[in-house]
Design a protein around this motif. Structure first.
Motif, PDB file in Angstrom:
ATOM      1  N   THR A 161       0.828  -1.207   0.000  1.00  0.00           N
ATOM      2  CA  THR A 161       0.000   0.000   0.000  1.00  0.00           C
ATOM      3  C   THR A 161       0.866   1.264   0.000  1.00  0.00           C
ATOM      4  O   THR A 161       0.934   1.989  -0.989  1.00  0.00           O
ATOM      5  CB  THR A 161      -0.945  -0.015   1.213  1.00  0.00           C
ATOM      6  OG1 THR A 161      -0.192  -0.231   2.413  1.00  0.00           O
ATOM      7  CG2 THR A 161      -1.978  -1.110   1.064  1.00  0.00           C
ATOM      8  N   GLU A 162       1.604   1.507   1.080  1.00  0.00           N
ATOM      9  CA  GLU A 162       2.425   2.706   1.178  1.00  0.00           C
ATOM     10  C   GLU A 162       3.701   2.611   0.333  1.00  0.00           C
ATOM     11  O   GLU A 162       4.240   3.634  -0.103  1.00  0.00           O
ATOM     12  CB  GLU A 162       2.795   2.959   2.638  1.00  0.00           C
ATOM     13  CG  GLU A 162       1.587   3.169   3.547  1.00  0.00           C
ATOM     14  CD  GLU A 162       1.985   3.240   5.016  1.00  0.00           C
ATOM     15  OE1 GLU A 162       3.169   3.512   5.302  1.00  0.00           O
ATOM     16  OE2 GLU A 162       1.094   3.023   5.878  1.00  0.00           O
ATOM     17  N   GLY A 163       4.195   1.411   0.116  1.00  0.00           N
ATOM     18  CA  GLY A 163       5.428   1.221  -0.646  1.00  0.00           C
ATOM     19  C   GLY A 163       5.239   1.132  -2.144  1.00  0.00           C
ATOM     20  O   GLY A 163       6.210   0.915  -2.877  1.00  0.00           O
ATOM     21  N   GLY A 164       4.008   1.252  -2.615  1.00  0.00           N
ATOM     22  CA  GLY A 164       3.784   1.389  -4.047  1.00  0.00           C
ATOM     23  C   GLY A 164       3.467   0.128  -4.811  1.00  0.00           C
ATOM     24  O   GLY A 164       3.390   0.166  -6.052  1.00  0.00           O
ATOM     25  N   GLY A 165       3.275  -0.994  -4.124  1.00  0.00           N
ATOM     26  CA  GLY A 165       2.953  -2.219  -4.864  1.00  0.00           C
ATOM     27  C   GLY A 165       1.668  -2.093  -5.656  1.00  0.00           C
ATOM     28  O   GLY A 165       1.615  -2.438  -6.853  1.00  0.00           O
ATOM     29  N   PHE A 166       0.618  -1.620  -5.003  1.00  0.00           N
ATOM     30  CA  PHE A 166      -0.640  -1.426  -5.722  1.00  0.00           C
ATOM     31  C   PHE A 166      -0.486  -0.380  -6.824  1.00  0.00           C
ATOM     32  O   PHE A 166      -1.082  -0.496  -7.896  1.00  0.00           O
ATOM     33  CB  PHE A 166      -1.753  -1.007  -4.754  1.00  0.00           C
ATOM     34  CG  PHE A 166      -2.425  -2.165  -4.054  1.00  0.00           C
ATOM     35  CD1 PHE A 166      -2.727  -3.335  -4.721  1.00  0.00           C
ATOM     36  CD2 PHE A 166      -2.778  -2.063  -2.705  1.00  0.00           C
ATOM     37  CE1 PHE A 166      -3.356  -4.397  -4.083  1.00  0.00           C
ATOM     38  CE2 PHE A 166      -3.407  -3.111  -2.054  1.00  0.00           C
ATOM     39  CZ  PHE A 166      -3.692  -4.283  -2.744  1.00  0.00           C
ATOM     40  N   ILE A 181      -6.078  -6.542 -12.675  1.00  0.00           N
ATOM     41  CA  ILE A 181      -5.244  -6.707 -11.497  1.00  0.00           C
ATOM     42  C   ILE A 181      -6.088  -7.225 -10.333  1.00  0.00           C
ATOM     43  O   ILE A 181      -7.293  -7.000 -10.278  1.00  0.00           O
ATOM     44  CB  ILE A 181      -4.532  -5.400 -11.097  1.00  0.00           C
ATOM     45  CG1 ILE A 181      -5.549  -4.310 -10.754  1.00  0.00           C
ATOM     46  CG2 ILE A 181      -3.601  -4.938 -12.214  1.00  0.00           C
ATOM     47  CD1 ILE A 181      -4.917  -3.042 -10.202  1.00  0.00           C
ATOM     48  N   GLY A 182      -5.417  -7.911  -9.411  1.00  0.00           N
ATOM     49  CA  GLY A 182      -6.158  -8.445  -8.275  1.00  0.00           C
ATOM     50  C   GLY A 182      -5.242  -9.130  -7.291  1.00  0.00           C
ATOM     51  O   GLY A 182      -4.032  -8.888  -7.260  1.00  0.00           O
ATOM     52  N   ALA A 196     -10.727  -2.189  -0.378  1.00  0.00           N
ATOM     53  CA  ALA A 196     -10.827  -0.829   0.140  1.00  0.00           C
ATOM     54  C   ALA A 196      -9.569  -0.018  -0.140  1.00  0.00           C
ATOM     55  O   ALA A 196      -9.582   1.207  -0.029  1.00  0.00           O
ATOM     56  CB  ALA A 196     -11.101  -0.865   1.644  1.00  0.00           C
ATOM     57  N   ALA A 197      -8.479  -0.704  -0.505  1.00  0.00           N
ATOM     58  CA  ALA A 197      -7.196  -0.025  -0.682  1.00  0.00           C
ATOM     59  C   ALA A 197      -6.853   0.262  -2.133  1.00  0.00           C
ATOM     60  O   ALA A 197      -6.041   1.152  -2.412  1.00  0.00           O
ATOM     61  CB  ALA A 197      -6.081  -0.864  -0.058  1.00  0.00           C
ATOM     62  N   ALA A 198      -7.435  -0.472  -3.067  1.00  0.00           N
ATOM     63  CA  ALA A 198      -7.065  -0.316  -4.477  1.00  0.00           C
ATOM     64  C   ALA A 198      -8.230  -0.756  -5.360  1.00  0.00           C
ATOM     65  O   ALA A 198      -9.034  -1.609  -4.971  1.00  0.00           O
ATOM     66  CB  ALA A 198      -5.823  -1.150  -4.798  1.00  0.00           C
ATOM     67  N   PRO A 199      -8.313  -0.203  -6.572  1.00  0.00           N
ATOM     68  CA  PRO A 199      -9.389  -0.569  -7.503  1.00  0.00           C
ATOM     69  C   PRO A 199      -9.084  -1.877  -8.229  1.00  0.00           C
ATOM     70  O   PRO A 199      -8.562  -1.893  -9.340  1.00  0.00           O
ATOM     71  CB  PRO A 199      -9.429   0.618  -8.481  1.00  0.00           C
ATOM     72  CG  PRO A 199      -8.017   1.130  -8.499  1.00  0.00           C
ATOM     73  CD  PRO A 199      -7.469   0.894  -7.113  1.00  0.00           C
ATOM     74  N   LEU A 200      -9.390  -2.981  -7.593  1.00  0.00           N
ATOM     75  CA  LEU A 200      -9.089  -4.291  -8.151  1.00  0.00           C
ATOM     76  C   LEU A 200     -10.179  -4.748  -9.113  1.00  0.00           C
ATOM     77  O   LEU A 200     -11.349  -4.402  -8.958  1.00  0.00           O
ATOM     78  CB  LEU A 200      -8.941  -5.317  -7.026  1.00  0.00           C
ATOM     79  CG  LEU A 200      -7.905  -5.014  -5.940  1.00  0.00           C
ATOM     80  CD1 LEU A 200      -7.838  -6.172  -4.952  1.00  0.00           C
ATOM     81  CD2 LEU A 200      -6.534  -4.730  -6.542  1.00  0.00           C
ATOM     82  N   ASP A 201      -9.776  -5.561 -10.079  1.00  0.00           N
ATOM     83  CA  ASP A 201     -10.717  -6.141 -11.035  1.00  0.00           C
ATOM     84  C   ASP A 201     -11.207  -7.514 -10.593  1.00  0.00           C
ATOM     85  O   ASP A 201     -12.316  -7.920 -10.951  1.00  0.00           O
ATOM     86  CB  ASP A 201     -10.047  -6.282 -12.408  1.00  0.00           C
ATOM     87  CG  ASP A 201      -9.570  -4.960 -12.961  1.00  0.00           C
ATOM     88  OD1 ASP A 201     -10.420  -4.082 -13.206  1.00  0.00           O
ATOM     89  OD2 ASP A 201      -8.343  -4.801 -13.137  1.00  0.00           O
ATOM     90  N   CYS A 202     -10.365  -8.232  -9.841  1.00  0.00           N
ATOM     91  CA  CYS A 202     -10.709  -9.617  -9.525  1.00  0.00           C
ATOM     92  C   CYS A 202      -9.929 -10.102  -8.313  1.00  0.00           C
ATOM     93  O   CYS A 202      -8.936  -9.494  -7.900  1.00  0.00           O
ATOM     94  CB  CYS A 202     -10.438 -10.535 -10.713  1.00  0.00           C
ATOM     95  SG  CYS A 202      -8.709 -10.541 -11.254  1.00  0.00           S
ATOM     96  N   VAL A 228     -16.679  -6.875  -8.896  1.00  0.00           N
ATOM     97  CA  VAL A 228     -15.349  -7.489  -8.839  1.00  0.00           C
ATOM     98  C   VAL A 228     -15.495  -8.980  -9.114  1.00  0.00           C
ATOM     99  O   VAL A 228     -16.257  -9.678  -8.437  1.00  0.00           O
ATOM    100  CB  VAL A 228     -14.703  -7.266  -7.456  1.00  0.00           C
ATOM    101  CG1 VAL A 228     -13.372  -8.006  -7.361  1.00  0.00           C
ATOM    102  CG2 VAL A 228     -14.518  -5.778  -7.196  1.00  0.00           C
ATOM    103  N   GLY A 229     -14.771  -9.483 -10.105  1.00  0.00           N
ATOM    104  CA  GLY A 229     -14.862 -10.892 -10.438  1.00  0.00           C
ATOM    105  C   GLY A 229     -14.107 -11.756  -9.455  1.00  0.00           C
ATOM    106  O   GLY A 229     -13.082 -11.356  -8.897  1.00  0.00           O
ATOM    107  N   VAL A 230     -14.603 -12.959  -9.224  1.00  0.00           N
ATOM    108  CA  VAL A 230     -13.945 -13.923  -8.339  1.00  0.00           C
ATOM    109  C   VAL A 230     -13.603 -15.177  -9.133  1.00  0.00           C
ATOM    110  O   VAL A 230     -14.447 -15.723  -9.847  1.00  0.00           O
ATOM    111  CB  VAL A 230     -14.832 -14.284  -7.131  1.00  0.00           C
ATOM    112  CG1 VAL A 230     -14.159 -15.363  -6.284  1.00  0.00           C
ATOM    113  CG2 VAL A 230     -15.116 -13.038  -6.288  1.00  0.00           C
TER     114      VAL A 230
END
Length: 340
Positions: A161-166, A181-182, A196-202, A228-230
Motif C-alpha cells: 500500500t504505502e510502498g507502491g505495490g498497488f 489486477i487483483g 478498500a485499498a485499491a481498484p481491483l478487477d478480480c 469485482v470478479g472472483v
C-alpha cells in the motif's frame, strides 16, 4: 467438440473459460511431473478448449512459468487468457533442495517476498521473459495475508500500500501491459481489505468458497455488488474432495473429514461424482467467473472436463442444504448446470 463455456471479467474485455487450468501441479507440487507430461497436459487442456491458464513464479521456483511459456510459444495471443503473480522475487540459490515449499524438484531459485513498487516491477518483467509474452492478462498479488506472513503481514501490507505495490499494478494496467489486477490468496479477509485499498478487477480465492466450506460468502456477495470478479481456486480443498487425504496443503482436521464424507454420501445417493459437484457449486454465485483446478496429466484434464460438463440433478443441491452441508444463503447451481 462444443466450445467450453466462458464468462466475462467485468470491465476488462476478458472472457475466462468457466474451468481453468491451475499450473502449480505441473511444476511438481508434492510429486514431480516430467516435461513431456506437462506439455501433453497443456495440449490436452487446449484441445478441450480450456483457454484460461494460471501460473506464478513461486510454482516450482519458476518451473511452471517456463513450461507454460514454452507451450504458448507461437499461439495466437488473443486465443488464451494468462494469469501470473507478483509478491515474490526469485533469486539464484544453489542451496535449493527437493521438497522445499512442497516442490518435488524446484529450480535453483529462492523466493524472496517483495510487495514494493520495485519488487512488483521486477517480478513482472521476469515473468514476461519466462512466459515469452509482451503482456499479462491478469496480474495477481500472491499470498499477502496473515495465513502466509503471520506477524510480518503488516510489514508486507505497508509495502503493498504505502510502498507502491498497488501503484505499480495500476500503472501496468494503465499502460496496457496488464488487462486486470487483483489478489491471489487463500484467505478472504485480506482480499476484503484490499478492495478498500485499491481498484481491483478480480480476486483469485483458493479453498474458501467450495462445496466443503462457504465462510467467504459475505465477501463474494460484496464482490458481486461491486462488480469485482472472483476466480475460485482449490475447488477440491487441496484434494480432500477428490479422494486425497489432504486439506489446506496439509493433514485433514477431523471435522473436515466428516463433512467431506457426508458430502460424498449425499452425492452418491444422487449418483453424482463428488468432484463434479465440487467443480460446479462455486459457479452458481454471480461473482464467480471461473473455477481453477490443478491438473498434472492429460487424464486429469479429461476427468475435470467430464465432471464439469456432466448434467447434475437440480434436487441434489436442496438435499445438501437440508442436511446442513451448504450455507443457507449460498446460491444453488440449477442455472449453472444448464450453462455448462
Amino acid at each position: 467438440m462444443n466450445k467450453f463455456p466462458s464468462r466475462p471479467l467485468a470491465g476488462t474485455g476478458l472472457r475466462l473459460s468457466t474451468l481453468g487450468l491451475g499450473a502449480a501441479a505441473l511444476a511438481g507440487l508434492y510429486d514431480a511431473v516430467d516435461g513431456p507430461t506437462a506439455a501433453a497436459t497443456l495440449q490436452t487442456a487446449w484441445e478441450q478448449d480450456l483457454r484460461f491458464i494460471d501460473t506464478a513464479p513461486f510454482y516450482g521456483y519458476t518451473r511452471s512459468e517456463g513450461r507454460v511459456g514454452a507451450f504458448l510459444t507461437g499461439r495466437r495471443r488473443g486465443g488464451f487468457v494468462l494469469s501470473t503473480k507478483v509478491g515474490r522475487v526469485m533469486v539464484p540459490d544453489d542451496g535449493v533442495r527437493p521438497g522445499d515449499d512442497g516442490w518435488a524438484d524446484p529450480l535453483p531459485l529462492r523466493p524472496v517476498f517483495d510487495y514494493s513498487h520495485d519488487g512488483v516491477m521486477r517480478s513482472f518483467e521476469a515473468s514476461l521473459q519466462r512466459l515469452g509474452v509482451q503482456r499479462i492478462d491478469i496480474l495477481l498479488v500472491h499470498d499477502i495475508g496473515r495465513a502466509t506472513h503471520g506477524d510480518r503481514n503488516q510489514f508486507h501490507w505497508k509495502a503493498l500500500t504505502e510502498g507502491g505495490g498497488f501503484r505499480a499494478l495500476q500503472a501496468l494496467r494503465s499502460q496496457g501491459l496488464v488487462r486486470a489486477i487483483g489478489l491471489g490468496v487463500n484467505e478472504w479477509e485480506v482480499a476484503q481489505d484490499a478492495l478498500a485499498a485499491a481498484p481491483l478487477d478480480c480476486v483469485l480465492l483458493a479453498g474458501r468458497y467450495t462445496l466443503l466450506e462457504q465462510g467467504a460468502l459475505p465477501f463474494l456477495d460484496r464482490c458481486a455488488a461491486q462488480g469485482v470478479g472472483v476466480i475460485i481456486g482449490g475447488p477440491f480443498n487441496s484434494g480432500l474432495l477428490a479422494g486425497q487425504a489432504r486439506y489446506n496443503y496439509g493433514s485433514v482436521p477431523h471435522d473436515m473429514l466428516q463433512r467431506a464424507r457426508a458430502l460424498a454420501e449425499t452425492c452418491a445417493e444422487f449418483r453424482v461424482p463428488l468432484e463434479a459437484a465440487a467443480l460446479r457449486f462455486p459457479l452458481a454465485h454471480p461473482a464467480v467467473v471461473s473455477v481453477l483446478a490443478g491438473m498434472r496429466s492429460p487424464q486429469q484434464v479429461i476427468a475435470n472436463v467430464s465432471w464439469m460438463r456432466r448434467p447434475l440433478p437440480d434436487d441434489l443441491w436442496p438435499a445438501l442444504r437440508h442436511r446442513g452441508l451448504l450455507h443457507a444463503e449460498a446460491p444453488l447451481p440449477a442455472a449453472c448446470a444448464k450453462e455448462a
